[in-house]
Design a protein around this motif. Structure first.
Motif: not given
Lengths: 564, 173
Positions: B21-40
């Protein structure tokens, strides 16, 4: 068979073909170091700062095509590696880094020299691992090498707690790879390859832009066959330099911010751009909306996420550039483009970007030209970052393949010293010239000790202008010559410094001394450092300011005197 | 193809390992993509989790999100099911002000939405609702007139109807 974790690390490295490790020991990784004498085939090079280890491993990897390996201990040892890891990630260089970690039972307690290095390197590695059990070491190292050097290469870090090095486990099974989410595309799509061949046949003004991917994939012959079969001029990227011999009639320089004006103009005038193993970096495109708008584009790259990232393309082909060219070359038609090649010759005459102004002053560019001439373009050139880097790329005529090492994406100053060391270790017979800035040199010059210790005959040319030259140039052009914090008035006497390390030092202050000094360095059997006191306020031209287009290019006025 | 800032639903099958989850959220943050919601949650295969992302952006952005997700070593398969005939649901718990005077009115609204009252206290009701994002939004809006204390939403999970769909992030061609 019962083995210790540390022995498994060494045997796994040897199994993957590793023969050299750059590193420094410390508490957490000590059990691994104490095992090294059992494995004399594993040559360890003791650097003086861990950044030197990761940057030397980078150069070693670029020359050999094998992952470069570095060791460091936990905490500061590991964090010192970070700049080299980030550089390798940006330039797609395979590294396998092994870091020691605090004992597993103290993880998360802020133990002495504990740092979350997998957390820190998460966004700057291709992948990383924390191995908690010695039973997992063999598989993990096998996976690390596979990930590092397949697909688009990159650095992989393996963090191992101290107790896992000591742990004794049964080590009999062949290690295996279990990576269900990792399968790089190698073969290109046939339909797209056919479409590409058709576009190439239709093009009247085609140009190839060849990147680092050609070198990584060793697609030198395939690139040359494509260019010659359809008579297509070859432009390279900065990292693509030395993927195509620069005495070839189709070689057309490199474009972008400080590239040759005729290369940038050729890209702008082309009706087809064939991009091979490159990523349309902003230093090449300037304003991406206005980049090469007259052309259709074929983009061949192994990383699908590079396709369409900066520039929209007409024919995307994902895969290994060598494999794809082997499919593509036989189906393209032999053709000639005499008008287009004539136009490019004319651009070269109208925009003599490589011509030096008439002056008696000692220009840094002159030094590069003379090294190029004396080594006949056959040396391996390693640079730092800044003006000297751009001049080296402009004025050295590379005739040997894979002979230009530079930190392109990350722009890591200080690359020049440890990377020259890594390049010389990788190829002991090569003539390695380290082209240094006086700024970058001082960031990593501690590795001179390593160079002496390992008898590496690297030739250093410091282009000493007493400034952070490229930053000063930006201050001159964009900040009305307000030279804030760019003057290096406290530089050491580099000749004495070299001598302090037992390295031959030569100082050059006059244009006429340049060639004799280079020859003297070449004739000396061992490392040499030449301190070239060059013109202080010389600028790199051409220059396309950041975010602009080739229409805004600033070219040198060769009639004006060089500096005031 | 698609307008700017449209919501897209992406699902990913990933290895269930520490740090994913850390890797995925780090990728979103770094590339500036916006997550409206996330479910796992766990998938049908042990050792693998399935994630649903709702991402805001134009088609190109979402394509880059999918490609960059797929580039992560621990991500096994990525699907963009925005344009699919897909079922998407989320669950929400809503604590709303309520006393004897309005309890009946709230219960009527809850019934219309096929939601449930799962807890009652002197001054509040807790409502459980399942549905797509719009439905949950509408219920929260309606209940807001009574005073909403707390909203807890799971984020959307989604699955395409039928069987076959194409991966968006495989090789380009």
């Amino acid at each position: 068979m019962i083995k210790k974790g540390s022995q498994i690390v060494c045997e796994s490295l040897l199994r993957e073909g590793c023969d050299v490790v750059f590193g420094i020991p410390g508490g957490a990784i000590l059990p691994l170091y104490q095992t090294l004498p059992e494995y004399p085939e594993l040559r360890h090079i003791l650097v003086r700062h861990e950044q030197g280890a990761s940057l030397a491993a980078d150069a070693y990897a670029r020359i050999t095509g094998k992952p470069g390996v570095a060791f460091a201990t936990s905490g500061p040892g590991a964090t010192n590696l970070v700049t080299g890891i980030a550089s390798a990630q940006m330039d797609s260089v395979p590294l396998v880094i092994v870091t020691g970690q605090v004992n597993s039972w103290t993880l998360g307690t802020d133990a002495f020299q504990e740092t979350d290095i997998t957390g820190i390197t998460l966004p700057i590695t291709k992948h990383n691992f924390l191995v908690m059990d010695a039973r997992d070491i063999a598989d993990t190292i096998k996976e690390a090498f596979y990930i590092a050097n397949s697909g688009r290469p990159g650095p992989v870090l393996v963090d191992i707690p101290r107790d896992a090095f000591i742990q004794q486990v049964d080590y009999s099974d062949e290690p295996s790879i279990d990576l269900p989410g990792y399968s790089p595309s190698i073969k290109g799509n046939n339909r797209q390859i056919k479409r590409a061949a058709k576009l190439i046949s239709q093009a009247e003004k085609p140009v190839i832009i060849a990147g680092h991917g050609i070198i990584i994939s060793k697609a030198y012959d395939e690139l040359r066959n494509l260019a010659e079969k359809a008579q297509i001029p070859v432009i390279t990227t900065l990292l693509g330099i030395s993927c195509f011999p620069e005495d070839h009639v189709l070689w057309t320089g490199w474009p972008g911010m400080h590239g040759m004006a005729y290369s940038s103009l050729a890209l702008d005038e082309a009706d087809l751009i064939i991009a091979l193993g490159m990523r349309f970096d902003d230093r090449i495109t300037g304003n991406p909306q206005k980049f090469a708008v007259n052309s259709r584009k074929i983009h061949i790259d192994i990383d699908p996420s590079e396709i369409g990232k900066n520039i929209s393309v007409d024919v995307p082909i994902v895969g290994d550039v060598k494999e794809i060219l082997l499919e593509l070359n036989p189906i393209i038609e032999e053709s000639v483009h005499p008008e287009w090649l004539k136009r490019i010759d004319q651009l070269k005459i109208e925009h003599p970007s490589l011509k030096l102004p008439q002056t008696d002053k000692l220009l840094a560019r002159q030094v590069i030209k003379d090294i190029s001439e004396i080594t006949d373009g056959q040396a391996t050139l390693v640079t730092g970052v800044g003006q000297h880097q751009m001049w080296a790329a402009q004025h050295y005529r590379f005739k040997k393949l894979c002979s230009f090492l530079t930190s392109g994406g990350s722009g890591t100053m200080g690359y020049e010293v440890p990377a020259a060391m890594g390049a010389q270790v990788a190829d002991p017979d090569a003539t390695v010239w380290s082209i240094c800035g006086d700024g970058g040199f001082q960031m990593t010059m501690s590795e001179l000790a390593t160079i002496v210790e390992n008898r590496l005959p690297v030739k250093f040319a410091i282009l000493n202008n007493g400034f952070l030259g490229m930053v000063r140039q930006w201050q001159e052009i964009f900040f009305e010559s307000s030279y804030v914090s760019t003057g290096y008035s406290g530089n050491p006497d580099f000749v004495k410094l070299a001598e302090a390390y037992g390295i031959k030092g030569i100082r050059v202050t006059d244009k006429t001394q340049v060639k004799p000094a280079i020859t003297e360095a070449m004739d000396h059997d061992g490392p040499v450092l030449i301190d070239f006191i060059v013109e202080q306020e010389d600028n790199v031209y051409p220059m396309i300011p950041s975010g602009m287009t080739v229409n805004e290019i600033i070219e040198e006025n060769l009639d004006q005197k060089v500096t005031s | 193809m698609s307008s700017f800032s449209e919501k897209h639903t992406i699902t990913a099958l990933v290895e269930d390992r520490p740090g994913v989850l850390n890797r995925i959220s780090s990728m979103f943050r770094r590339r500036g993509y916006n997550i409206s919601s996330l479910a796992v949650g766990q998938s049908e295969t042990s050792g693998l989790s399935r994630m649903t992302f709702v991402v805001q952006g134009d088609t190109k952005t979402v394509e880059m999100v999918a490609k960059n997700l797929n580039k992560l070593v621990e991500v096994i398969k990525v699907l963009d099911i925005s344009d699919e005939n897909a079922v998407s649901r989320e669950l929400a718990l809503i604590r709303v002000n309520s006393d004897v005077s309005n309890r009946g009115e709230i219960m009527q609204i809850v019934e219309i939405f096929r939601a449930k009252i799962v807890d009652v206290s002197k001054d509040t009701l807790m409502v459980e609702v399942t549905g797509d994002e719009d439905k949950v939004d509408s219920l929260v809006d309606l209940l807001a007139t009574f005073g909403v204390h707390e909203v807890m939403r799971t984020g959307t999970v989604a699955m395409s109807r039928g069987v076959a769909f194409e991966s968006l992030s495989g090789p380009e061609n």
